[in-house]
Write an enzyme that holds these catalytic residues in place. Structure first.
Site, mmCIF file in Angstrom:
data_model
loop_
_atom_site.group_PDB
_atom_site.id
_atom_site.type_symbol
_atom_site.label_atom_id
_atom_site.label_comp_id
_atom_site.label_asym_id
_atom_site.label_seq_id
_atom_site.Cartn_x
_atom_site.Cartn_y
_atom_site.Cartn_z
ATOM 1 N NE ARG A 1 6.860 0.717 5.150
ATOM 2 C CZ ARG A 1 5.640 0.171 5.060
ATOM 3 N NH1 ARG A 1 5.519 -1.099 4.702
ATOM 4 N NH2 ARG A 1 4.573 0.888 5.298
ATOM 5 C CE LYS B 1 26.304 -2.803 -5.205
ATOM 6 N NZ LYS B 1 26.421 -1.705 -6.174
ATOM 7 N NE ARG C 1 -1.710 -2.163 2.783
ATOM 8 C CZ ARG C 1 -1.785 -3.416 2.351
ATOM 9 N NH1 ARG C 1 -2.791 -3.794 1.627
ATOM 10 N NH2 ARG C 1 -0.857 -4.311 2.650
ATOM 11 C CB THR C 2 3.305 2.625 2.397
ATOM 12 O OG1 THR C 2 2.527 2.084 3.456
ATOM 13 C CG2 THR C 2 3.787 4.017 2.771
ATOM 14 C CG HIS D 1 3.054 3.787 8.755
ATOM 15 N ND1 HIS D 1 3.198 4.641 7.660
ATOM 16 C CD2 HIS D 1 2.687 2.584 8.245
ATOM 17 C CE1 HIS D 1 2.910 3.964 6.562
ATOM 18 N NE2 HIS D 1 2.595 2.714 6.886
HETATM 19 N N1 CP Z 1 -0.507 -0.041 5.753
HETATM 20 C C1 CP Z 1 0.712 -0.292 5.265
HETATM 21 O O1 CP Z 1 1.731 0.322 5.693
HETATM 22 O O2 CP Z 1 0.744 -1.282 4.324
HETATM 23 P P1 CP Z 1 2.032 -1.735 3.514
HETATM 24 O O3 CP Z 1 2.965 -2.398 4.516
HETATM 25 O O4 CP Z 1 1.542 -2.681 2.467
HETATM 26 O O5 CP Z 1 2.696 -0.509 2.947
#
Ligand code: CP
Length: 304
Positions: free
Chosen positions: A101, A80, A51-52, A129
């Site tokens: 992320r 590396k 999603r993100t 998040h």
């Molecule tokens: N909600 C969310 O962070 O989903 P993903 O891990 O798929 O990005």
């Protein structure tokens, strides 16, 4: 230049403006479809995501911009031994804004300190998040019509659940908010959230283990996954993973206006038969995630 590392980086007024912009994008997408022409978004994902990462890419493409990036550490020079600090200096030459992320708490903050482009925290370990929180706020605001006067149940892995930590941080700034924290003892909310956020802001909350008993009084039930990847001990994960399973029968305990949110991915914690219940809004929530990330990109690039 601004970054988004935590929902606290925006004041309540700025958040309201961003959410208003996201709602306008939802209603008038054509108005925004060329606004990022010539701009590039880099997605730097050292941890898996559906999603993100893809909602950021979809958001930038819907604004007329372009995207580049990597979807795992293994296919980048992190494998590396390249540091986050060095990587962001490189990416600053290639893109106008980036979403990162990382499994390590604080990695996006380190990146922001060396970056010459806006850095968005797209999830850092068990910490925060913030763009999921923007998504959650837009979902609640759009479907409930308010972000105050709410009783919110947070259920599942409250210890490692970064979406829960960020959502609490954001919601305590609105009026008349209370929480029911539903988890097994082993996955209770961390002390720093309980003491420094809930108690420091005099927010009413209770910690319980039973989901059914808590449900009748809730406006929102925010379900979360027990995250295998955060456990050091597989036996402990297996013991706890199916502790909460929301079924059609259990929904009889909820009031008729209670909304069910989930950041997704879901594993077993919401039975698929619940998906048809009009109170289940976790797939609508995904769509709101695109609008709010469009609004965030426009805001951080100072195009609105
Ligand atoms: N909600 C969310 O962070 O989903 P993903 O891990 O798929 O990005």
């Amino acid at each position: 230049m601004r970054h988004l590392l935590s929902p606290m980086d925006f004041s309540v007024e700025e958040l309201d403006k961003l959410l208003q912009l996201a709602s306008d994008i939802e209603k008038n997408p054509d108005k925004y479809k060329h606004m990022c022409e010539g701009k590039k978004l880099a997605t730097l994902f050292y941890e898996p995501s559906t999603r993100t990462r893809l909602s950021f890419e979809s958001a930038m493409l819907s604004l007329g911009g372009n995207v580049l990036g990597f979807s795992s550490a293994d296919c980048s020079s992190a494998s590396k031994g390249e540091s986050v600090s060095d990587t962001i200096r490189i990416i600053s030459c290639y893109a106008d804004i980036c979403a990162m992320r990382h499994p390590k708490e604080g990695a996006p903050m380190v990146a922001a300190s060396k970056s010459s482009i806006p850095v968005i925290n797209a999830g850092d370990g068990g910490h925060e998040h913030p763009t999921q929180t923007l998504t959650d706020l837009l979902t609640i605001r759009s479907l409930k019509g308010r972000l105050d006067n709410l009783k919110i149940g947070l259920c599942g892995d409250l210890k490692f659940g970064r979406t829960v930590h960020s959502l609490i941080n954001a919601l305590v700034r609105y009026k008349n908010i209370s929480f029911v924290l539903i988890s097994p003892t082993e996955l209770r909310i961390p002390d720093y959230i309980r003491e420094d956020v809930l108690e420091a802001n005099n927010i009413p909350y209770e910690e319980v283990e039973n989901l059914e008993e808590a449900m009748s009084s809730l406006d929102i039930l925010y379900m979360t996954r027990v995250q295998r990847e955060r456990f050091f001990n597989e036996d402990e994960y297996i013991r706890l993973k199916d502790r909460y399973i929301l079924t059609k029968e259990k929904m009889n305990y909820a009031n008729e206006n209670m909304l069910i949110l989930h950041p997704l991915p879901r594993v077993n914690e919401i039975s698929v038969e619940v998906d048809d219940d009009p109170r289940a809004v976790y797939f609508k929530q995904v769509q709101y995630g695109v609008y709010v990330r469009m609004a965030l990109i426009l805001t951080l690039l100072e195009l609105v």
